[in-house]
Scaffold this active site. Structure first.
Site, PDB file in Angstrom:
ATOM      1  CG  ASP A 114      -6.839   1.281   4.395  1.00  0.00           C
ATOM      2  OD1 ASP A 114      -7.679   2.025   4.936  1.00  0.00           O
ATOM      3  OD2 ASP A 114      -5.735   1.683   3.994  1.00  0.00           O
ATOM      4  CE  LYS A 163      -6.288   3.227   0.696  1.00  0.00           C
ATOM      5  NZ  LYS A 163      -5.671   4.520   1.073  1.00  0.00           N
TER       6      LYS A 163
END
Length: 311
Positions: free
Chosen positions: A141, A14
Site C-alpha cells: 500500500d 485510503k
C-alpha cells in the site's frame, strides 16, 4: 547535504472501493485488482536532524504504534539513506489521525510520509520513480500513499495505474476497538475459500480484474453507481475474525448509507453516502449504535504525500 532543519509531510488514508483478491501464489502472496481512493484523514510526519534514528508518535492510539525498526517509517528512512550512502540520523515524529491497524493504510502512509520528508530534509533529490521503487519494497500500500488520488493497484497492489475521478465522494468511517492483522485476514480468506471446496490457490481462483462499472462510476463521479459496484473480497474474512463488524455494517446501512464495506483488511468499516448532510446523519447514527468506537466523516479523492513545511 542537509537543506532544511525540519520537514513536515501530510499523508492521506485510503479506502479500497474494490479489492479483488486472486488465489494464493507459491510465495504466499495474492495478486490483486485493488482500486484505491485516498480520503481526507491524514497523518503528519515531521523529520528533523538527530544523532541517530528515533521515532515518536502522538494522537489517537499512539500507544499501539511501534517505535522501533519494525515501524515502516523507520524502514523507509533507512532504505533511502542506504541508497544514497547516508547515515539515517533523523528524528521522525508521527502525528497520528488515521486509525491504527484499521485497514486504511496508516502505517503505509507514515512510510510514504517519512520517505518524502527525509528526501527533502537530506536533499537526496530522489526521482518519483526511485521513491516509488522504495515504497514498493516496503509494502503493497505504500506506493499509493505517496501518490494519492485514485489508482488501480496490480500485482500485490504496488503496480499503480492512475484513475480519473469526476467528482467528490462523501464517506463515513466507523472506527473499531483494536486492529486486525492483514496477514491473518488473508489467511482467513484462504481458509474460507478452502471450506467451500473451490480451493484457494492461483490454480483455483481466476485472475482478479477491476469492475468496468466501478471504474466508470469513479470517472463520472456517480456515487449511486459506485455504491452498486463496490466490493471487498476480504470482507467475509474480516467479519469472520471480528463478527461485531456485521452489526456496524448493518447500522450504517440502516441509517441511509448508499453502500457499506470493510475498509481493506479491516476492522474499520466504510460507508459511501450521498452528500455532507447524509454523512453527518450516518455518522451520528453509528456513534449512537454502540457498534463502533467513533465515526469520522470525510471526502475523497485526496492528494498524496505533500510537504507542508520545509524550513
Amino acid at each position: 547535504m542537509t537543506r532544511a532543519t525540519s520537514v513536515t509531510v501530510r499523508v492521506p488514508a485510503k479506502v479500497n472501493v474494490q479489492l479483488a483478491v486472486g488465489g494464493r501464489r507459491p510465495d504466499g502472496f495474492h495478486d490483486l485488482a485493488n482500486v484505491f481512493l485516498a480520503v481526507g484523514l491524514y497523518d503528519e510526519v515531521t523529520a528533523t536532524p538527530a544523532d541517530r534514528l528515533t521515532l515518536t508518535c502522538t494522537g489517537p492510539d499512539a500507544d499501539q504504534v511501534p517505535l522501533d525498526d519494525t515501524n515502516l517509517a523507520a524502514r523507509a528512512a533507512r532504505a533511502l539513506a542506504a541508497r544514497h550512502g547516508l547515515d539515517p540520523h533523523v528524528h521522525l515524529h508521527i502525528a497520528k489521525d488515521i486509525p491504527v491497524a484499521g485497514g486504511m493504510a496508516g502505517g503505509s502512509a507514515d512510510a510514504a510520509g517519512a520517505l518524502l520528508a527525509c528526501d527533502t530534509l537530506w536533499g537526496t533529490g530522489a526521482t518519483q520513480d526511485e521513491l516509488l521503487a522504495i515504497c514498493a519494497e516496503l509494502g503493497s500500500d505504500v506506493p499509493f500513499s505517496l501518490v494519492g488520488g485514485a489508482a488501480l493497484g496490480r500485482g500485490r497492489g504496488e503496480l499503480l495505474e492512475p484513475l480519473a475521478v469526476g467528482g467528490t465522494f462523501h464517506w463515513v468511517f466507523a472506527v473499531a476497538d483494536g486492529g486486525l492483522s492483514t496477514p491473518a485476514v488473508y489467511k482467513e480468506c484462504d481458509r474460507l475459500r478452502d471450506t467451500t471446496g473451490r480451493g484457494a490457490t492461483t490454480a483455483d481462483i481466476p485472475d482478479p480484474e477491476p469492475s468496468p462499472a466501478l471504474l466508470e462510476a469513479l470517472r463520472t463521479g456517480d456515487a449511486t453507481a459506485l455504491a452498486a459496484s463496490m466490493s471487498n473480497d476480504l470482507q467475509a474474512a474480516a467479519v469472520s475474525l471480528r463478527p461485531s463488524r456485521a452489526a456496524t455494517l448493518a447500522a450504517g446501512t440502516d441509517a441511509g448509507a448508499l453502500a457499506a464495506l470493510v475498509s481493506g483488511s479491516g476492522p474499520t468499516t466504510a460507508f459511501l453516502v450521498s452528500d455532507a448532510e447524509a454523512a453527518e446523519r450516518v455518522a451520528a447514527a453509528l456513534r449512537a449504535s454502540g457498534t463502533c468506537r467513533t465515526a469520522r466523516t470525510t471526502v475523497g479523492p485526496a492528494t498524496g504525500a505533500t510537504v507542508l513545511s520545509d524550513g
